[in-house]
Design a protein around this motif. Structure first.
Motif, PDB file in Angstrom:
ATOM      1  N   GLN A  85     -36.367   1.819-146.449  1.00  0.00           N
ATOM      2  CA  GLN A  85     -37.242   0.882-147.313  1.00  0.00           C
ATOM      3  C   GLN A  85     -37.456  -0.596-146.183  1.00  0.00           C
ATOM      4  O   GLN A  85     -37.574  -1.539-146.530  1.00  0.00           O
ATOM      5  N   ASN A 206     -37.714   2.225-155.151  1.00  0.00           N
ATOM      6  CA  ASN A 206     -37.096   3.308-154.505  1.00  0.00           C
ATOM      7  C   ASN A 206     -36.945   4.500-155.379  1.00  0.00           C
ATOM      8  O   ASN A 206     -36.101   5.565-154.855  1.00  0.00           O
ATOM      9  N   ARG A 271     -35.326   5.487-151.308  1.00  0.00           N
ATOM     10  CA  ARG A 271     -33.790   5.141-150.574  1.00  0.00           C
ATOM     11  C   ARG A 271     -33.513   6.450-150.034  1.00  0.00           C
ATOM     12  O   ARG A 271     -32.891   7.255-150.978  1.00  0.00           O
TER      13      ARG A 271
END
Length: 378
Positions: A85, A206, A271
């Motif tokens: 990210q 995510n 993620r």
């Protein structure tokens, strides 16, 4: 016989024609996430900005891996990694001017560091040494928020107050997809739109709220679509495309600064690591799921673009990695030193004026420490 069919029942007259207060069409996000890298738009991007983004991405990746290692070594109590990210984190920090404010969540340590906060001070909260670890006013970065979405109303309040005072300030609030299921998210967006506050909401989608996938959180076409219900624009962007995230956020910040009100930006990302070091991500996703995102790694995407256009050579790649290693070595050295802790600091910087309860607890702790000291001296 229904209630409406009974003699004397109230029969409302037809309502007046309903007219929307706002045309929803301009508020709707694009059908696909906005992209720059790998498209014709990339040739128009500022090479200096791309190189700056790349250097920060490389540092950010190394910061994540080093902080994760420190957690395994017992030097951090917990670390929510933002590996994968980094494009969102870096773009959020670089898009703001010095007078603006950043309101991060607990996973946004990298954005805090990219904003200029000392790397060790940014980790102090996660180490358990201090309430925040840094002075929020020095770099205009609010404390890392562990409770989900509670920082969003604070961002709206600050932005609204700045507008009332005539200050040219924009607040950028970061939150994960899980935070959009919280009441604070609703309240913040509603007030921001009604007040036309100069605030930008960046949702890093995510895929999971710890172990809960997005599909079990919302049935909306996208999180960006939620903006329409509040009366603000929604933008959808590829969260792994650093140039695209920077471009969309820059537009949103400019829109807010010019008096256009708030924007909700959804950055679609992933993620790569577990939720935290206390999480077993294999219980809710497979290795194949993670591997599918590796080719869309934000560092790799930007490096490909820069090398393909001849803007970055081997020397540049090496220099960026060596700079990141130097940062990691300094972080490692400083974090391996035992902190000098004062238990009385528990009561510092909680309230401007301590409450009676805090003063009572402070006196109790002081007495206990004094008694322990006396016992040790005998």
């Amino acid at each position: 016989m229904t209630v409406m069919e009974q003699r004397g029942a109230y029969r409302p007259s037809p309502p007046p024609a309903w007219q929307p207060r706002t045309d929803p069409a301009p508020l709707l996000p694009d059908a696909e996430p906005h992209r720059v890298l790998g498209t014709d738009a990339a040739t128009k991007a500022d090479p200096e900005l791309l190189l700056r983004l790349y250097a920060q991405l490389v540092r950010g990746r190394r910061y994540n891996t080093q902080a994760t290692a420190l957690t395994k070594q017992g030097r951090l109590a917990v670390y929510p990694s933002s590996t994968g990210q980094e494009a969102c984190e870096v773009a959020a920090a670089l898009v703001l001017q010095d007078r603006d404010w950043l309101f991060p969540s607990y996973r946004d340590t990298l954005a805090v560091v990219a904003r200029g906060v000392d790397p060790v001070e940014a980790l102090t909260l996660l180490r358990g040494d201090w309430h925040t670890g840094y002075d929020p006013y020095e770099h205009r970065v609010a404390p890392l928020s562990t409770p989900l979405a509670t920082q969003l109303p604070h961002a709206v309040g600050l932005a609204h107050a700045a507008r009332l005072k005539g200050d040219d300030v924009v607040a950028l609030a970061m939150v994960g997809d899980g935070g959009t299921s919280e009441g604070d998210f609703h309240e913040a967006l509603n007030f921001a739109a009604v007040w036309q506050a100069p605030v930008v909401f960046l949702v890093q989608n995510n895929g999971f709220a710890i172990s809960v996938p997005l599909a079990k959180q919302t049935a909306a076409p996208s999180l960006a679509h939620k903006a329409v219900g509040y009366g603000m624009p929604g933008r959808l962007v590829d969260g792994n495309d650093a140039a695209a995230v920077h471009e969309v956020l820059a537009d949103a910040v400019r829109h807010a600064r010019e008096g256009g009100g708030p924007t909700l930006v959804e950055a679609v990302t992933y993620r790569m690591d577990a939720h935290t070091n206390a999480d077993d991500a294999t219980r809710y996703r497979t290795d194949a799921d993670v591997e599918a995102w590796r080719d869309h790694d934000p560092v790799l995407l930007l490096e490909r673009e820069l090398t393909g256009r001849g803007l970055l050579g081997e020397d540049g790649v090496t220099a960026a990695r060596e700079d990141a290693e130097a940062m990691a070595a300094q972080l490692r050295d400083r974090m391996n030193r035992d902190a000098a802790l004062d238990p009385m600091d528990l009561f510092a910087h909680v309230y401007a004026e301590p409450t009676p309860q805090l003063r009572e607890q402070q006196a109790m702790l002081r007495a206990e420490l004094a008694a322990g000291q006396e016992g040790g001296d005998r």
